[in-house]
Enzyme design. Structure first.
Site, mmCIF file in Angstrom:
data_model
loop_
_atom_site.group_PDB
_atom_site.id
_atom_site.type_symbol
_atom_site.label_atom_id
_atom_site.label_comp_id
_atom_site.label_asym_id
_atom_site.label_seq_id
_atom_site.Cartn_x
_atom_site.Cartn_y
_atom_site.Cartn_z
ATOM 1 N N GLU A 182 -1.229 8.173 -7.553
ATOM 2 C CA GLU A 182 -1.831 6.829 -7.547
ATOM 3 C C GLU A 182 -3.132 6.792 -8.353
ATOM 4 O OE1 GLU A 182 0.088 4.949 -3.531
ATOM 5 O OE2 GLU A 182 -2.031 5.413 -3.465
ATOM 6 N N GLU A 375 7.297 7.037 -3.193
ATOM 7 C CA GLU A 375 6.792 6.668 -1.867
ATOM 8 C C GLU A 375 7.289 5.276 -1.517
ATOM 9 O OE1 GLU A 375 2.541 6.875 -1.038
ATOM 10 O OE2 GLU A 375 2.348 8.670 -2.269
HETATM 11 P P1 P53 Z 1 -1.399 5.172 4.674
HETATM 12 C C1 P53 Z 1 -3.388 2.522 0.617
HETATM 13 C C2 P53 Z 1 -4.521 3.178 1.006
HETATM 14 C C3 P53 Z 1 -4.610 4.539 0.814
HETATM 15 C C4 P53 Z 1 -3.605 5.230 0.162
HETATM 16 O O1 P53 Z 1 -0.793 4.949 3.219
HETATM 17 C C5 P53 Z 1 -2.474 4.562 -0.244
HETATM 18 C C6 P53 Z 1 -2.354 3.211 0.014
HETATM 19 C C7 P53 Z 1 -1.107 2.460 -0.306
HETATM 20 O O2 P53 Z 1 -0.952 2.013 -1.552
HETATM 21 O O3 P53 Z 1 -1.536 5.216 -0.943
HETATM 22 C C8 P53 Z 1 -0.454 6.001 -0.564
HETATM 23 O O4 P53 Z 1 -1.352 6.617 4.943
HETATM 24 C C9 P53 Z 1 -0.789 7.453 -0.710
HETATM 25 C C10 P53 Z 1 -0.464 8.286 0.477
HETATM 26 C C11 P53 Z 1 -0.577 7.454 1.739
HETATM 27 C C12 P53 Z 1 0.420 6.318 1.671
HETATM 28 O O5 P53 Z 1 0.100 5.495 0.570
HETATM 29 O O6 P53 Z 1 -2.775 4.624 4.590
HETATM 30 O O7 P53 Z 1 -0.243 8.040 -1.874
HETATM 31 O O8 P53 Z 1 -1.289 9.404 0.468
HETATM 32 O O9 P53 Z 1 -0.447 8.174 2.909
HETATM 33 C C13 P53 Z 1 0.476 5.441 2.897
HETATM 34 O O10 P53 Z 1 -0.530 4.391 5.602
#
Ligand code: P53
Length: 478
Positions: A182, A375
């Protein structure tokens, strides 16, 4: 094969990140990273944004990454469960600080290299193709203290050293690599995304774009180095995707959505097309930001574009333009307003399967390179019944709808897609909130938000469901 099944060789699986599952933060010579010092609780956000400086463990805080779900010691058991579901691929990330504890050493840490080698061999034993993220948000603390994280051009050198070691050591073991998870998160959570901390009055945006430039150049170098070491390696970029919708068809709303989409595509435009897009150069000029692009940078970017494009998809986003009846706010790290047509998860994320088809089409139209969804999933609170079962029909529903939309994009629209990995096939620590209770897994892990629990693994109802989806190559979503 039924007409509803995915192309042969489609890579089904799941995805994790080192800091959200491994734990063992100080084992076998591992150094400290930004992602380790993100506390659970109300201050997590300010730390992730780089506004609250926290570069070591402080008293009175709980740091969930220290232990994660202790996958460092459970990976054989966990990979066996993935294999039982029929995984063709497993996406994981390398913890930079296991390989170079400080980040700027000359010699790598053998114990760290061996750990991942064993893990990859374990995958191969089960016929699982590893898909490896080189950096999933992590940046060694030493590089932050000493150089200011990715704001320093020096990081490119350290990153080159890291990837050279990885591609050489794991030649023949790992084919698919992603350079930065990301990459656009730099603009939203700059400490978590790139080890940036700000001093008062500093032009944050200027620092973010400078750091982004260094990561983009480092990513292109990684592509070059990979192809030189092993021509079979496939390098991908990775974007937190999700098309921005205009709140209405009012031109101001449509224009705002266009700007937001460009801001997001900016990174992949560089990584996939090999040059900064016109709108980005104009934007930097308007903001008076000089990112110091050199002639060598230009050549490296142009000659080393990615082989495929990967992205995460959780939802679309919706924005209003100037003079709207509604206001944009920051939620889930991205700016936007509530889409009145969509339901939300327990954590307020919009649920939009059709938006997944739209996003897949947008990305493929724009880049014409193979895509990889790395993801997607539902973070939800699970209830363990008295007999130990977890009946997560809501998770099955979410994934069924999204896989059906993805199938439409592939089969009806002709989008070229290499594979699909759900986020957190085994429960792990949430990146956004630091909670364990925001669960994504097919496999339940007995651990709570305060770190209590036996760490025992058990199958949820969705486990058998996903197994059936994979066995039918996506034809049976029932
Ligand atoms: P969680 C939002 C905020 C932080 C990370 O998110 C994020 C996102 C979503 O776009 O990105 C990804 O755990 C990331 C993972 C993460 C997943 O989204 O806040 O690549 O590390 O765990 C899900 O529910």
């Amino acid at each position: 094969m039924s007409e509803k099944s995915f192309p042969q060789g489609f890579l089904w699986g799941g995805a994790t990140a080192a800091n959200q599952c491994e734990g063992a933060y100080n084992v076998d010579g591992r150094g400290l990273a930004n992602v380790d010092v993100m506390p659970h609780g109300p201050e997590r956000w300010a730390v992730g944004m780089g506004d609250r400086k926290m570069l070591s463990f402080e008293d009175g805080y709980y740091y969930p990454a220290q232990t994660g779900i202790d996958m460092y010691h459970h990976y054989k058991e966990d990979i066996t469960l993935f294999a039982e579901m029929g995984f063709k691929t497993y996406r994981l990330s390398i913890a930079w600080t296991r390989i170079f504890p400080h980040g700027d050493e000359i010699e790598p840490n053998e114990a760290g290299l061996r750990f991942y080698e064993d893990l990859f061999r374990e995958c191969k034993k089960h016929g699982i193709e590893p898909l490896v993220t080189i950096t999933h948000f992590d940046c060694p603390i030493h590089l932050i203290k000493e150089y200011g994280g990715w704001r320093s051009r020096k990081l490119i050198e350290f990153y080159k050293r890291l990837v050279t070691v990885l591609f050489t050591r794991y030649k023949g073991l790992v084919k698919y690599w992603l350079t930065f998870n990301e990459i656009n998160m730099i603009l939203h959570l700059p400490f978590m995304g790139a080890g940036l901390v700000f001093s008062e009055g500093e032009n944050k945006q200027a620092v973010e774009y400078l750091a982004a430039h260094h990561e983009l150049v480092a990513s292109a170098w990684a592509t070059k180095i990979a192809h030189e070491i092993d021509s079979k390696i496939m390098i991908g970029c990775m974007l937190a995707a999700g098309t921005y919708y205009p709140y209405s068809c009012r031109p101001e709303d449509v224009r705002e959505a266009q700007i937001c989409n460009q801001d997001n595509y900016f990174f992949v435009d560089v990584q996939s097309r090999g040059a900064y897009p016109h709108y980005a150069l104009k934007k930097l000029e308007r903001l008076g930001i000089n990112i110091g692009i050199t002639e060598e940078d230009r050549a490296i970017l142009a000659e080393n574009t990615v082989d495929f494009i990967s992205f995460s998809y959780y939802s679309t986003r919706c924005v209003a333009g100037a003079g709207s009846e509604v206001e944009n706010t920051v939620g889930n790290a991205f700016i936007g307003t509530k889409n009145p047509y969509l339901k939300e998860t327990q954590w307020g994320w919009a649920v939009d399967p059709l938006g997944f088809r739209i996003t897949l089409n947008d990305m493929y139209d724009r880049y014409q390179k193979p895509l990889f969804v790395v993801e997607n999933g539902l973070g939800a609170q699970d209830v363990v019944e008295e007999d130990g079962s977890v009946n997560d029909d809501y998770r099955i529903q979410y994934l069924r709808d999204h896989i059906a939309a993805m199938r439409d994009a592939v089969i009806e629209d002709g989008v070229e897609l290499l594979g699909y990995t759900t986020w957190g096939p085994i429960d792990l620590v949430s990146a956004g909130t630091g909670e364990m209770s925001k669960r994504y897994g097919f496999i339940y892990v007995d651990r709570d938000d305060a770190g209590a629990g036996t760490l025992a693994r058990s199958k949820k109802k969705s486990f058998a469901w996903y197994k059936k989806v994979i066995a039918s190559n996506g034809a049976d979503l029932g």
